[in-house]
Design a protein around this motif. Structure first.
Motif, mmCIF file in Angstrom:
data_model
loop_
_atom_site.group_PDB
_atom_site.id
_atom_site.type_symbol
_atom_site.label_atom_id
_atom_site.label_comp_id
_atom_site.label_asym_id
_atom_site.label_seq_id
_atom_site.Cartn_x
_atom_site.Cartn_y
_atom_site.Cartn_z
ATOM 1 N N ASN A 2 -4.205 3.784 2.013
ATOM 2 C CA ASN A 2 -4.177 5.095 1.373
ATOM 3 C C ASN A 2 -2.806 5.356 0.740
ATOM 4 O O ASN A 2 -1.863 4.573 0.869
ATOM 5 C CB ASN A 2 -4.583 6.203 2.355
ATOM 6 C CG ASN A 2 -3.574 6.412 3.459
ATOM 7 O OD1 ASN A 2 -2.392 6.063 3.340
ATOM 8 N ND2 ASN A 2 -4.024 6.991 4.563
ATOM 9 N N TYR A 3 -2.713 6.488 0.068
ATOM 10 C CA TYR A 3 -1.513 6.850 -0.683
ATOM 11 C C TYR A 3 -0.275 6.884 0.209
ATOM 12 O O TYR A 3 0.771 6.324 -0.139
ATOM 13 C CB TYR A 3 -1.748 8.209 -1.355
ATOM 14 C CG TYR A 3 -0.577 8.708 -2.150
ATOM 15 C CD1 TYR A 3 -0.345 8.236 -3.439
ATOM 16 C CD2 TYR A 3 0.291 9.659 -1.632
ATOM 17 C CE1 TYR A 3 0.723 8.697 -4.180
ATOM 18 C CE2 TYR A 3 1.373 10.122 -2.366
ATOM 19 C CZ TYR A 3 1.579 9.643 -3.642
ATOM 20 O OH TYR A 3 2.641 10.093 -4.368
ATOM 21 N N GLU A 4 -0.373 7.556 1.345
ATOM 22 C CA GLU A 4 0.794 7.680 2.235
ATOM 23 C C GLU A 4 1.224 6.328 2.802
ATOM 24 O O GLU A 4 2.416 6.059 2.961
ATOM 25 C CB GLU A 4 0.496 8.668 3.375
ATOM 26 C CG GLU A 4 0.481 10.118 2.913
ATOM 27 C CD GLU A 4 1.768 10.536 2.206
ATOM 28 O OE1 GLU A 4 2.873 10.168 2.669
ATOM 29 O OE2 GLU A 4 1.664 11.239 1.189
ATOM 30 N N ALA A 5 0.270 5.463 3.102
ATOM 31 C CA ALA A 5 0.614 4.137 3.622
ATOM 32 C C ALA A 5 1.356 3.329 2.556
ATOM 33 O O ALA A 5 2.349 2.649 2.857
ATOM 34 C CB ALA A 5 -0.641 3.403 4.069
ATOM 35 N N LEU A 6 0.899 3.411 1.331
ATOM 36 C CA LEU A 6 1.573 2.687 0.253
ATOM 37 C C LEU A 6 2.975 3.248 0.007
ATOM 38 O O LEU A 6 3.925 2.495 -0.213
ATOM 39 C CB LEU A 6 0.746 2.735 -1.033
ATOM 40 C CG LEU A 6 1.251 1.869 -2.182
ATOM 41 C CD1 LEU A 6 1.415 0.410 -1.763
ATOM 42 C CD2 LEU A 6 0.323 1.974 -3.379
ATOM 43 N N ARG A 7 3.120 4.564 0.093
ATOM 44 C CA ARG A 7 4.458 5.160 -0.051
ATOM 45 C C ARG A 7 5.382 4.654 1.050
ATOM 46 O O ARG A 7 6.566 4.383 0.808
ATOM 47 C CB ARG A 7 4.377 6.688 -0.001
ATOM 48 C CG ARG A 7 3.874 7.276 -1.301
ATOM 49 C CD ARG A 7 4.035 8.763 -1.363
ATOM 50 N NE ARG A 7 5.457 9.088 -1.318
ATOM 51 C CZ ARG A 7 5.933 10.265 -0.955
ATOM 52 N NH1 ARG A 7 5.112 11.224 -0.584
ATOM 53 N NH2 ARG A 7 7.224 10.497 -0.950
ATOM 54 N N ALA A 8 4.862 4.514 2.244
ATOM 55 C CA ALA A 8 5.664 3.996 3.358
ATOM 56 C C ALA A 8 6.106 2.560 3.090
ATOM 57 O O ALA A 8 7.250 2.187 3.378
ATOM 58 C CB ALA A 8 4.877 4.091 4.665
ATOM 59 N N VAL A 9 5.197 1.755 2.538
ATOM 60 C CA VAL A 9 5.551 0.370 2.178
ATOM 61 C C VAL A 9 6.682 0.381 1.163
ATOM 62 O O VAL A 9 7.662 -0.366 1.290
ATOM 63 C CB VAL A 9 4.314 -0.386 1.633
ATOM 64 C CG1 VAL A 9 4.720 -1.708 1.003
ATOM 65 C CG2 VAL A 9 3.285 -0.589 2.726
ATOM 66 N N PHE A 10 6.576 1.240 0.167
ATOM 67 C CA PHE A 10 7.635 1.331 -0.842
ATOM 68 C C PHE A 10 8.957 1.799 -0.229
ATOM 69 O O PHE A 10 10.022 1.281 -0.581
ATOM 70 C CB PHE A 10 7.219 2.268 -1.988
ATOM 71 C CG PHE A 10 6.506 1.564 -3.104
ATOM 72 C CD1 PHE A 10 7.197 1.081 -4.196
ATOM 73 C CD2 PHE A 10 5.138 1.374 -3.051
ATOM 74 C CE1 PHE A 10 6.545 0.421 -5.219
ATOM 75 C CE2 PHE A 10 4.478 0.721 -4.057
ATOM 76 C CZ PHE A 10 5.178 0.242 -5.148
ATOM 77 N N ARG A 11 8.909 2.773 0.662
ATOM 78 C CA ARG A 11 10.152 3.251 1.314
ATOM 79 C C ARG A 11 10.825 2.116 2.071
ATOM 80 O O ARG A 11 12.036 1.915 1.956
ATOM 81 C CB ARG A 11 9.852 4.418 2.256
ATOM 82 C CG ARG A 11 9.768 5.757 1.565
ATOM 83 C CD ARG A 11 9.837 6.918 2.556
ATOM 84 N NE ARG A 11 8.791 6.870 3.571
ATOM 85 C CZ ARG A 11 7.574 7.400 3.421
ATOM 86 N NH1 ARG A 11 7.244 8.013 2.307
ATOM 87 N NH2 ARG A 11 6.688 7.307 4.380
ATOM 88 N N ARG A 12 10.054 1.359 2.839
ATOM 89 C CA ARG A 12 10.632 0.245 3.606
ATOM 90 C C ARG A 12 11.179 -0.836 2.685
ATOM 91 O O ARG A 12 12.282 -1.350 2.887
ATOM 92 C CB ARG A 12 9.594 -0.337 4.567
ATOM 93 C CG ARG A 12 9.326 0.556 5.773
ATOM 94 C CD ARG A 12 8.530 -0.159 6.851
ATOM 95 N NE ARG A 12 7.241 -0.654 6.406
ATOM 96 C CZ ARG A 12 6.095 0.032 6.472
ATOM 97 N NH1 ARG A 12 6.086 1.252 6.982
ATOM 98 N NH2 ARG A 12 4.966 -0.497 6.049
#
Length: 109
Positions: A2-12
């Motif tokens: 989902n959107y939030e999971a992908l944002r987390a991947v980008f943050r890391r």
């Protein structure tokens, strides 16, 4: 994912690499690549991106590499010079050479 999971991947990934990439950067890169692909029209890219106006797609994604523009213009000018050196073609059966001279503004061989 989902959107939030992908944002987390980008943050890391950004923290690890010291970058500042976003999902929008991926969209932009994909759009640029599609706009430069001869198999897709700009209208195709507009539809994929969901832009209401073709001008939005063109203004943002029709970015030309200056070296490629110069190379295409040089190729065009070389072709023009080469064609100018060729003798004029004979008129096809049924056409009067004098009529073609009037139409095209010159004398034909």
């Amino acid at each position: 994912m989902n959107y939030e999971a992908l944002r987390a991947v980008f943050r890391r990934a950004n923290a690890l690499l010291g970058t500042n990439w976003s999902m929008h950067d991926l969209r932009h890169t994909a759009a640029l690549r599609m706009a430069r692909d001869k198999r897709l029209s700009l209208r195709d890219v507009q539809t994929i991106l969901g832009h209401a106006h073709l001008s939005t797609t063109a203004d943002i994604y029709l970015v030309e590499d200056e070296e490629q523009v110069i190379a295409r213009v040089q190729e065009y000018l070389a072709d023009v010079k080469e064609r100018a050196a060729l003798p004029p073609a004979s008129p096809a059966t049924g056409y009067e050479a004098s009529d073609l001279d009037v139409l095209f503004g010159g004398e034909r061989g």
